[in-house]
Design an enzyme around this catalytic site. Structure first.
Site, short mmCIF file in Angstrom:
data_model
loop_
_atom_site.label_atom_id
_atom_site.label_comp_id
_atom_site.label_asym_id
_atom_site.label_seq_id
_atom_site.Cartn_x
_atom_site.Cartn_y
_atom_site.Cartn_z
N GLU A 271 31.63 47.62 46.42
CA GLU A 271 30.73 48.75 46.21
C GLU A 271 29.27 48.30 46.14
O GLU A 271 28.37 49.06 46.48
CB GLU A 271 31.12 49.48 44.92
CG GLU A 271 30.51 50.86 44.80
CD GLU A 271 31.13 51.68 43.69
OE1 GLU A 271 30.84 52.89 43.63
OE2 GLU A 271 31.90 51.12 42.87
N HIS A 292 53.63 32.89 48.54
CA HIS A 292 54.85 33.21 49.27
C HIS A 292 54.68 34.44 50.15
O HIS A 292 55.66 34.94 50.70
CB HIS A 292 56.00 33.40 48.29
CG HIS A 292 56.32 32.18 47.51
ND1 HIS A 292 57.24 31.25 47.93
CD2 HIS A 292 55.81 31.69 46.35
CE1 HIS A 292 57.31 30.26 47.06
NE2 HIS A 292 56.45 30.50 46.08
N LYS A 403 33.00 61.93 46.89
CA LYS A 403 33.13 62.74 45.67
C LYS A 403 32.68 64.18 45.92
O LYS A 403 33.34 65.13 45.51
CB LYS A 403 32.29 62.13 44.54
CG LYS A 403 32.79 60.80 44.00
CD LYS A 403 31.86 60.31 42.90
CE LYS A 403 32.29 58.98 42.33
NZ LYS A 403 31.34 58.49 41.30
#
Length: 431
Positions: A271, A292, A403
């Site tokens: 951000e 792994h 938003k």
């Protein structure tokens, strides 16, 4: 904090940074440090975050949470920077409370969590600078309703951290809720060492004064050269690798208690630096688990990654019992900590052998002081990198667009831009 960038140099990795290039970059680091220091001195927006180890009031935070000291469970209701700092702190050094974060509005998760805790023994910390954050307020309203349905007076179990105005401040005033002020001039993702996250640490039994002392250690270590400052060494090296093609930064701590730290770092790095077509994409991994899975990609995939390996030098340990199973003789006399350290060293060597750049970050141990230093140093590294990129480190306009669009959809007064769709299958088909 100790930072070793040797395996990120061009002599060891491709892409890598030539040593003389780091020396040339150091002149820019000195200029950036001057700008950062000036911003801190003036308490400018964003730069004020690096003053938090000195400006945060540990006593006031401890006093605010004291009425909830008997709680068995803590719900931090926030999102992004209003939640990740608390989650990082409680996971790493907290242990006296069952801490949870409501930072998503997935209804099944919210319902399951609320059904699983005793709300009469739960403290609720609601965090929103604006006091109007949609996800935070929605989750809080659900928690408040659940408490009422359970016969719990939510006003006895709730405290807030918010700005001087907004719905949350009004609610706190109306119901006389304990309220802490968000620090001025500090974006949420830089607020871990403040009233945003430290209350969770305090309720979890961590020493807030020691966390801030660790941050002050980081402040004292700031210097005008990347060769003298671990935070700047990391930020400058990550930047230099990015512009040479390592556009992905895989954060890989070797401690379960730092798994959420990798999430916190991902928000901070993404951000803050993802602007103007620039920025390094953070990835999250956990050692030794992801050896792994993801290590295959890091070694043999595209040459576009920096791997950041983080570990405490000291930790509590447990011996591995002897076994008569075939092929396990090498475990005899060893410990789980010794095995984890061997995995760390082997991963680092494996990356070096294949020419993948890595940076080693070590802290003395995973305690309050070391964690405060770790959080501060990575914030300082991010600010330094932002200065080198030349971006507005402390803004997030792309996040704000999303938003606003979501609010418009909920109100029914705004439509999203048309999109091209090429769907396959039926979402309603369970087969």
């Amino acid at each position: 904090m100790y930072v070793d960038v040797g395996n990120a140099l061009a002599s060891a990795a491709n892409p890598g940074v030539p040593e003389d290039a780091l020396e040339r970059l150091d002149d820019r680091v000195a200029d950036a440090h001057d700008r950062i220091a000036a911003g801190m001195d003036a308490d400018e927006f964003g730069y004020a975050a690096l003053n938090l180890p000195e400006t945060a009031d540990a006593d006031a935070i401890e006093a605010a949470v004291e009425p909830f000291a008997d709680s068995e469970t803590l719900l931090t209701v926030g999102i992004g920077g209003s939640a990740l700092g608390a989650a990082t702190l409680t996971e790493a050094v907290g242990g006296d409370i069952d801490a949870h974060v409501l930072d998503n509005v997935d209804p099944e998760h919210v319902e399951d969590l609320l059904a699983d805790v005793d709300l009469s023994e739960t403290a609720v910390h609601v965090v929103s600078r604006s006091g109007t954050t949609a996800e935070t307020l929605a989750n809080f309203l659900v928690v408040r309703e659940a408490m009422a349905e359970a016969g719990v007076d939510w006003t006895d179990r709730t405290f807030v951290t918010t700005g001087p105005e907004g719905n949350l401040r009004d609610l706190a005033d109306e119901h006389d809720l304990p309220a802490l002020d968000v620090p001025e001039g500090v974006p949420g993702r830089f607020s871990a060492l403040s009233t945003v996250a430290l209350p969770a640490a305090a309720l979890a039994g961590a020493d807030v004064h020691e966390i801030l002392a660790g941050g002050r250690d980081g402040m004292d270590a700031l210097a005008g050269s990347l060769f003298d400052c671990p935070a700047y060494a990391y930020g400058a090296t990550a930047y230099a690798l990015d512009v040479r093609g390592a556009g992905v930064n895989a954060m890989m701590p070797y401690a379960e208690g730092l798994e959420t730290f990798a999430e916190w770092f991902a928000q901070l790095w993404a951000e803050s630096l993802g602007k103007d077509g620039l920025g390094q994409t953070p990835a999250r991994a956990l050692g030794a688990t992801d050896q792994h899975s993801q290590l295959q990609l890091y070694r043999a995939g595209p040459r576009d990654k920096l791997v950041t390996l983080v570990r405490p030098r000291e930790r509590a340990d447990r011996g591995i019992p002897d076994s008569d199973l075939d092929g396990l003789d090498y475990l005899a006399g060893n410990t789980l900590g010794g095995l984890l350290d061997a995995e760390f060293e082997a991963t680092e060597a494996s990356l070096a052998e294949s020419g993948v750049p890595s940076v080693r970050v070590e802290i003395p141990r995973l305690d309050e002081r070391a964690l405060g230093r770790l959080l501060f140093d990575f914030e300082a590294a991010c600010v330094l990198a932002g200065e080198l990129y030349g971006v507005e480190t402390f803004t997030q306009p792309a996040v704000e667009w999303g938003k606003d669009a979501a609010r418009g959809l909920l109100r029914g007064d705004e439509a999203l831009p048309e999109k091209t769709e090429l769907g396959v299958g039926d979402a309603n088909d369970s087969t």
